[in-house]
Design an enzyme around this catalytic site. Structure first.
Site, PDB file in Angstrom:
ATOM      1  N   GLU A 161       0.866  -1.187   0.000  1.00 15.67           N
ATOM      2  CA  GLU A 161       0.000   0.000   0.000  1.00 15.67           C
ATOM      3  C   GLU A 161       0.900   1.233   0.000  1.00 15.67           C
ATOM      4  O   GLU A 161       1.760   1.370   0.866  1.00 15.67           O
ATOM      5  CB  GLU A 161      -0.915  -0.011   1.228  1.00 15.67           C
ATOM      6  CG  GLU A 161      -1.644   1.290   1.509  1.00 15.67           C
ATOM      7  CD  GLU A 161      -2.476   1.802   0.344  1.00 15.67           C
ATOM      8  OE1 GLU A 161      -3.344   1.058  -0.139  1.00 15.67           O
ATOM      9  OE2 GLU A 161      -2.253   2.956  -0.089  1.00 15.67           O
ATOM     10  N   GLY A 174     -19.771   5.945   2.694  1.00 17.47           N
ATOM     11  CA  GLY A 174     -20.736   5.911   3.790  1.00 17.47           C
ATOM     12  C   GLY A 174     -20.990   4.512   4.332  1.00 17.47           C
ATOM     13  O   GLY A 174     -21.567   4.368   5.408  1.00 17.47           O
ATOM     14  N   ARG A 414     -27.451   9.193 -10.400  1.00 16.94           N
ATOM     15  CA  ARG A 414     -26.445  10.150  -9.950  1.00 16.94           C
ATOM     16  C   ARG A 414     -26.050  11.127 -11.057  1.00 16.94           C
ATOM     17  O   ARG A 414     -25.827  12.311 -10.806  1.00 16.94           O
ATOM     18  CB  ARG A 414     -25.216   9.390  -9.450  1.00 16.94           C
ATOM     19  CG  ARG A 414     -25.503   8.691  -8.151  1.00 16.94           C
ATOM     20  CD  ARG A 414     -24.339   7.904  -7.645  1.00 16.94           C
ATOM     21  NE  ARG A 414     -24.528   7.651  -6.218  1.00 16.94           N
ATOM     22  CZ  ARG A 414     -23.614   7.098  -5.443  1.00 16.94           C
ATOM     23  NH1 ARG A 414     -22.461   6.717  -5.931  1.00 16.94           N
ATOM     24  NH2 ARG A 414     -23.863   6.912  -4.163  1.00 16.94           N
TER      25      ARG A 414
HETATM   26  P1  ADP Z   1     -11.082  -0.104  -4.290  1.00 17.87           P
HETATM   27  O1  ADP Z   1     -12.409   0.476  -3.920  1.00 17.87           O
HETATM   28  O2  ADP Z   1     -11.030  -0.539  -5.692  1.00 17.87           O
HETATM   29  O3  ADP Z   1     -10.592  -1.100  -3.303  1.00 17.87           O
HETATM   30  P2  ADP Z   1      -9.582   1.958  -2.960  1.00 17.87           P
HETATM   31  O4  ADP Z   1      -9.409   3.354  -3.391  1.00 17.87           O
HETATM   32  O5  ADP Z   1     -10.421   1.688  -1.772  1.00 17.87           O
HETATM   33  O6  ADP Z   1     -10.074   1.142  -4.237  1.00 17.87           O
HETATM   34  O7  ADP Z   1      -8.158   1.312  -2.661  1.00 17.87           O
HETATM   35  C1  ADP Z   1      -7.090   1.358  -3.567  1.00 17.87           C
HETATM   36  C2  ADP Z   1      -5.796   1.408  -2.772  1.00 17.87           C
HETATM   37  O8  ADP Z   1      -4.693   1.199  -3.638  1.00 17.87           O
HETATM   38  C3  ADP Z   1      -5.585   2.746  -2.107  1.00 17.87           C
HETATM   39  O9  ADP Z   1      -5.343   2.556  -0.736  1.00 17.87           O
HETATM   40  C4  ADP Z   1      -4.363   3.308  -2.821  1.00 17.87           C
HETATM   41  O10 ADP Z   1      -3.552   4.132  -2.014  1.00 17.87           O
HETATM   42  C5  ADP Z   1      -3.641   2.043  -3.215  1.00 17.87           C
HETATM   43  N1  ADP Z   1      -2.684   2.243  -4.330  1.00 17.87           N
HETATM   44  C6  ADP Z   1      -2.883   2.946  -5.457  1.00 17.87           C
HETATM   45  N2  ADP Z   1      -1.783   2.912  -6.238  1.00 17.87           N
HETATM   46  C7  ADP Z   1      -0.872   2.152  -5.578  1.00 17.87           C
HETATM   47  C8  ADP Z   1       0.468   1.755  -5.851  1.00 17.87           C
HETATM   48  N3  ADP Z   1       1.109   2.160  -6.960  1.00 17.87           N
HETATM   49  N4  ADP Z   1       1.097   0.978  -4.952  1.00 17.87           N
HETATM   50  C9  ADP Z   1       0.498   0.595  -3.809  1.00 17.87           C
HETATM   51  N5  ADP Z   1      -0.759   0.953  -3.478  1.00 17.87           N
HETATM   52  C10 ADP Z   1      -1.437   1.714  -4.356  1.00 17.87           C
END
Ligand code: ADP
Length: 591
Positions: A161, A174, A414
């Protein structure tokens, strides 16, 4: 002269007689995301910082945790009150910084030296190479559902992450999850079925969604909720099922805890309890590795200290979310709005920058409907955030413009609701409701905030009469009263109840007629990028030639072709659970 000397002497004797100054504590207040943050700062007798303690705050746990932990610690370590904010928790970080400054300055402490900007110097760790069965990129909703499911299917998993915390956009939602237990007594009572959910999802997206993916979503959504329960997550019961904005039908289930935070409490508790999932925060995937046979076989990341972390894996799951915070990408791809420059705010977290799209493009992955970008008419006018929204569900509230008049169907799609809002003065509206939603104001909204807190923070207004409410909103009182009186006729118990109104609205609850009344302002915001990489129902990723890229899986907002041109409210979290679980199972079982 003698007199002056003796005064000096007396003063000097007095100073010598005083004991050495002990450490001193000061308290102060700053503005966090959801209200005030209070801190106690203790300085040593030499003026250096001994401790910074956050005494109280109102920001959402899970979202603000990293700031609460890191900002005070950095202040002590660096002896500075001008330290870096924490990504993804900027408001909380700034609130702590402001509170500490306030504590010192309001007590007359000279902060010149302590305001010197300092950054934590991190020593670059050695590059490392790790091995696992399944590597997951992204610790949002889809990524963590995938990681846990892969582990439950016997895999050794690493999740990377890039942000300092888990949650992504999912934790900002939400918490509403559309799901139908087909043919259950409750579904029958609601006139609902999996097939009706399927039909509304497809038609709500103008039939652009892939029917097989949509069927997979709706057929597995209820089971997805049961799976989270098996991990210990708590949900409210049937009584709390509601129509989320743009959800079109009362089929949204609500977590028992604060908004979406419960998903991550549950997921991280599970991850803490197993030694088969490693979660690496502050670790950004840069590239997906492919072996000589064209199979995805790992990733290369930039680690927390800037070092290179290579993770070799049998399968790779991309769960990086969307690109609503990447203005360049949303301007390039947008095929609906034509205006998505930086002036249009976004509900998203700062990490939603489309990294997954870029990494997958290098593998010639196929992309579908990238121009389909969802806007919501429900963003905070200052920050764009979803939170702070006073509405509970569709049936109990209306939207009025700056003239105090209703202007459209508040129970619609929406995209339609957002287009209606763009047509109003300054693209600005107020959500209005009454005491049916908040009998006292101490009840929670969908984001774990009370109406009274939002009023105190200046993010909503409250009044006993519609005249007073109109004055606080700055709209014409006669218009507001007339538009509400007309609306009330269509509500349960009203003269025209059961008919569609002049805007085509059919979802009506109780009339808006009992004070206290509430109103909160909202603007259009970029919310969800519905296009993305093309997957099959096993979450396998297609390349541009229509072939599956072996070893590669994707789930969540990075994928496309499920929601079509307009996603139903309540379907995104269902998507993360359903497709996250499928990706995890596929990735674990393939090898
Ligand atoms: P989803 O709803 O598809 O799960 P989210 O936005 O909740 O999407 O989660 C996507 C996660 O991926 C986020 O926490 C984001 O910071 C992480 N992320 C995005 N790009 C990268 C990357 N290059 N390396 C590691 N984590 C990433």
């Amino acid at each position: 002269m003698k007199k002056i000397l003796s005064v000096f002497l007396a003063l000097a004797m007095l100073l010598c007689a005083l004991p050495a100054m002990a450490e001193t504590s000061y308290t102060g207040t700053g503005k966090g995301f959801n209200g005030d943050i209070q801190v106690t700062v203790t300085l040593n007798d030499d003026g250096s910082i001994k401790s910074v303690v956050v005494d109280s705050y109102n920001d959402t746990p899970g979202i603000c945790d990293a700031a609460l932990e890191k900002v005070p610690a950095a202040m002590v370590e660096l002896n500075s009150i001008n330290v870096d904010t924490v990504g993804g928790a900027t408001f909380t970080s700034n609130g702590i910084l402001a509170a500490v400054k306030d504590a010192l300055e309001s007590n007359g402490v000279d902060t010149t030296a302590l305001m010197e900007k300092k950054e934590v110097v991190v020593e670059k760790a050695a590059d490392e190479s790790l091995e696992c069965d399944v590597v997951v990129i992204g610790a949002g909703g889809a990524g963590l559902a995938a990681a846990i499911t892969a582990e439950q299917n016997g895999a050794k998993v690493i999740v990377v992450e890039k942000m300092p915390k888990v949650g992504g956009n999912t934790i900002l939602a939400g918490g509403a999850v559309n799901a139908v237990e087909d043919r259950s007594e409750f579904a029958i009572k609601q006139n609902d079925s999996v097939y009706w959910h399927y039909t509304q999802t497809l038609s709500g997206g103008d039939y652009q969604g892939d029917p097989e993916l949509v069927m997979t979503l709706v057929e597995n959504a209820y089971d997805g909720i049961q799976w989270t329960k098996s991990l210990g997550m708590e949900w409210l019961g049937e009584d709390a099922v509601f129509t989320v904005s743009g959800g079109l039908w009362p089929r949204a289930w609500k977590p028992a805890g604060k908004a979406s935070a419960g998903f991550f409490e549950t997921y991280t508790r599970y991850i803490d309890g197993t030694d088969k999932i490693d979660l690496m925060l502050n670790t950004k995937a840069e590239e997906i590795l492919v072996n000589a046979d064209g199979e995805a076989c790992g990733i290369v990341c930039t680690g927390e200290t800037g070092n290179t972390v290579t993770i070799n894996a049998k399968s790779v799951i991309v769960a990086t979310g969307g690109f609503a915070k990447n203005v360049e990408m949303r301007m390039t791809y947008d095929s609906i709005w034509g205006i998505l420059d930086e002036k249009v705010l976004s509900t998203n977290h700062p990490g939603a920058t489309g990294d997954g799209v870029k990494m997958l493009q290098k593998l010639n992955a196929d992309f579908i409907q990238m121009g389909n970008i969802q806007l919501l008419p429900l963003g905070d006018p200052v920050t764009g955030s979803l939170s702070g929204n006073i509405e509970h569900g569709v049936d109990s509230r209306i939207f009025v413009n700056k003239s105090g008049l209703r202007y459209g169907d508040e129970g619609g799609r929406r995209d339609d609701m957002t287009n209606d809002l763009f047509a109003q003065e300054d693209a600005y509206m107020w959500i209005v409701m009454d005491s049916d939603t908040y009998p006292t104001g101490d009840e929670l909204n969908n984001f774990g905030e009370t109406a009274n807190e939002l009023v105190a923070a200046g993010r909503a207004v409250k009044a006993d009469t519609l005249e007073e409410l109109a004055a606080l909103m700055g709209v014409d009182a006669e218009n507001l009263k007339a538009t509400i009186a007309e609306y009330n006729e269509y509500c349960i118990g009203g003269a025209k109840y059961g008919q569609a109104d002049q805007f085509g609205r059919t979802l009506f609850g109780e009339p808006i007629n009992d004070g206290p009344f509430y109103a909160g302002a909202r603007v259009p915001t970029v919310h969800h990028t519905m296009g993305g990489v093309r997957i099959d129902t096993l979450c396998r990723v297609y390349n541009e030639n229509g072939e599956i890229i072996p070893g590669l899986y994707a789930a969540g907002e990075v994928t496309g072709g499920i929601h079509g041109s307009n996603r139903l409210g309540g379907n995104a979290l269902a998507d993360t659970i359903v497709f996250g679980r499928i990706a995890g199972e596929s990735a674990a079982l393939e090898k």
